[in-house]
Structure formats: C-alpha cells, structure tokens
Design an enzyme around this catalytic site. Sequence first.
Site, mmCIF file in Angstrom:
data_model
loop_
_atom_site.group_PDB
_atom_site.id
_atom_site.type_symbol
_atom_site.label_atom_id
_atom_site.label_comp_id
_atom_site.label_asym_id
_atom_site.label_seq_id
_atom_site.Cartn_x
_atom_site.Cartn_y
_atom_site.Cartn_z
ATOM 1 N N MET A 125 8.495 -3.254 4.849
ATOM 2 C CA MET A 125 8.774 -3.195 3.335
ATOM 3 C C MET A 125 9.481 -1.993 2.968
ATOM 4 S SD MET A 125 8.529 -6.058 2.426
ATOM 5 C CE MET A 125 9.039 -5.893 0.731
ATOM 6 N N GLU A 126 8.845 -0.825 3.708
ATOM 7 C CA GLU A 126 9.412 0.561 3.547
ATOM 8 C C GLU A 126 11.039 0.719 4.220
ATOM 9 O OE1 GLU A 126 6.558 -0.341 4.165
ATOM 10 O OE2 GLU A 126 5.400 0.760 2.447
ATOM 11 N N HIS A 147 0.796 -1.083 0.039
ATOM 12 C CA HIS A 147 -0.019 0.020 0.034
ATOM 13 C C HIS A 147 0.781 1.176 -0.078
ATOM 14 C CE1 HIS A 147 -2.602 -3.053 2.008
ATOM 15 N NE2 HIS A 147 -3.588 -2.653 1.194
ATOM 16 N N ASP A 171 26.549 2.798 -6.621
ATOM 17 C CA ASP A 171 26.534 3.710 -7.805
ATOM 18 C C ASP A 171 27.539 4.608 -7.607
ATOM 19 O OD1 ASP A 171 25.656 4.902 -10.171
ATOM 20 O OD2 ASP A 171 24.649 6.285 -9.002
#
Lengths: 272, 152
Positions: A112-113, A76, A127
């Site tokens: 999950m965040e 969500h 990176d």
Amino acid sequence: MTLTHLNARGEAHMVDVADKRESRREARARGCIHMQPATLALLLEGGLPKGDVLATARIAGILAAKRTHELIPLCHALPLSKVSVDFEMDEAQSCVHVEAMCRLNGRTGVEMEALTAVSVACLTLYDMCKAVDKGMTIDAIRLEEKSGGRSGDWSRSTSLEETDAKRHDGFDVAIEDGEDGEKVARDNGTLTIRFLAELRERLGQSEMSLACDRLTSRDVAGVKRALIALDSRFSVLEERRVLAARNQVMVNDTTAVDERDEIAFFPPVTGG
Amino acid sequence: MTVDIRVQEAAFDIGAEQQWLTRRRSDIGAIVSFTGLVRDFNERPDVQSLTLEHFPGMTERALEAIAREALSRWDLQAVSVTHRVGRLRPGDPIVLVLVASAHRRAAFEACDFVMDYLKTRAPFWKKEHTASGDYWVSERQSDRDDAGRWEQ
C-alpha cells in the site's frame, strides 16, 4: 482466500500484527501519467511555471509512502527503511512512468505504501503541469512485485503467465473432455519436463510429460528418480552436475514440485 | 532506477547503449561497462565460431533478478544487460553490462557482481565449433568461486 480486513461478522477491522514474525518486506509499484508531447517536452527542459517538477513529485511520493496509514483506513503506520521514487520519460507513448519501491523489516507488507507513493507522485506531476495541460490522464497504477511475509513473493509477470497457463489448460481440457475423459485426469496430474543444451542432445529429447503419480517424493529429486525408473538413460541426471529450474526459476533437489509445473534440466551455464 | 535487459541476436553499440542510459540525466556520476568478446582459443586452440543457446523466458527473468539484486546491494541508478545469442565469431562482442551510479565504487563492484552472477545463474550455453569438431563448453570452477565471493 479471505479478506483479512473483514472480521467474522464482515465488519472492517485492523489486523493485529503483534504476533507476526518480522521479515524483510519489499514492494515495487508502477503507474503512468499521459500528457501532450509539448507538456512532456517542457517537463524535460524544466520550463514549467512551478519549477523542478520531478524533484517535487519524488519528494511528494516519499512523503506519501510515509503517511499511507493516515489515508488508507486500516493500514498500519510503518517505519519504512527505504522509499525510492523514480521516473522514466517515454516520448514514444508521451507519458512519464513512475516507479516506487518501499522496504522495511516488519510484520506487515509495504504494497500500500508503494502504491500510495506512485499515486501521489502522479498527482503531483499533474499539479505541477496542469497550468499547461489539463487533459493529462493517470493510469495503470499497479503493484509489480512484493516479497516477504506469510503470503510469500508475488510478481505481476509470473502471476500473469500462470493465469495464461491456466486458461490455456482449461481450453485443452475442454476440447479433450469430449473425446477422452481419462486424458483430462492425466493432464491435470502431469509435469512438463524439458531438457536443454548438451543434455537435450545427449538424451535426444527436448520435452516430455511425466505423470505425478510416478513420483516417490514430490520434489525435484523425486522427478529425477522417477525419470531414471522410467528409462535408465536418464541416469545422466544423477551422474553429473545438472541444474534444474521450476517454472523458469533455478531450484535445487529439495524444491517441491506441483502438478502442471514445468521442470527443466540443463548443464551448468556457460554464458557471458 | 532503470533496469534494462535484452537478449538478442543482433550486435550492440556500446556508445549508443551508454547514451541511452544517460539521456536527459545529469545525476549519474559514473558508468562502468563490461564487454565480453568471443576468443579464438578456449578449450581448443582453433575456435572458428560458437553458438549460444539460451532458455527463452527464463533467461530474461534470471537477468532481471540479477540486476535487481545488484540494485538492492548497491546504490545504483541503472543496470543494463545485453546478451547475444545465436552464431558468433571470434572477436564478436557477446555481452554488455552497464552499471550507472553516483560514485564510481558502487558501479565497479556492482558490474563485477552482475557478471559473476550472470556466468553462474543465467541460462546460456556455449557450443564451440573448431576445425577438429564441435563441443559444449564446460563450466569453470573459477567462475563458481568468483560468484561465491558475493555470498558471505
């Protein structure tokens, strides 16, 4: 235990959270990126070609947490109230530890965040540093703890200890099974009771086990009563202020106890 | 956010601990530290030494929970708690709390909070040894009142 993202037919679906109660949710996740010692040194000095590596990775992690629902199909969109991303340089292991914490008052968890924030912060570190070190590895991305919601609180350290304890119990049972079947049944239905500091000295005992079927109520008060019924010297547990911990967390008389719990009794603490 | 918890017999060096906390960082604007020492007077006037007992496992977990509670209440960059156990003599340092934040107020308040909670929630017990015998130290109502200030 069921997989909440699968419906009765086993198809993926998004869980309807409209009727869930709002509660304060918090999750903390960690991960790690290993690199050459020289790369870590450059990172510390701020000498990398793309500039301020940590600040960029922190912003990347925060942005990623906010956009988790765009990446993970059945997640969500959440109005996060707080996201933090922190870094610890570890010269001994030549790596950077990344930790993210997410919080909100809402109807669904923020694990999950937090995990996404850690993952993307690690990717951004890669990176930013890849010009000088392509062999970096990202690993050990994991949830450390979460709180709130129906499934309750969870922490990696507690959960691992419990798994260890179960394994250990299983081992004991396997050995005892051959010798004494009855003992197995009793071992499963017992509590470990510990007494600490002055209480241990007063009782002349540091540890014992107590069969659960002796409890008149399955809470800490029930444990005290069962001990007193067993031996009147335990009445000290009700005569004075005695604190209790269930599996090493401070609790009170009304806290429920379960088979194989460790219940510790001790006098008021006097550290510091 | 750094949380560092240590329970040890060895003495600690406040300078070294503080340097460790601030190493390679320039975002910390304030560090408030509290050091607790063994007094030679307490329930009796002639304390010769004391023994600190704790509950291994629970102690570290309780201290970590207190530090994390401080982090959730104030905007902090680091909380470090070092507590000694075993035999200590008057004048010996027992406990060190370091709290780092961008601005001083948060660090002052959080350090006060951590000590109040440590005194009432972390499983340590002191036994004092005096010329007239040994005894376990009793809890103080003032410590419970102090911890109660943070409950509102």
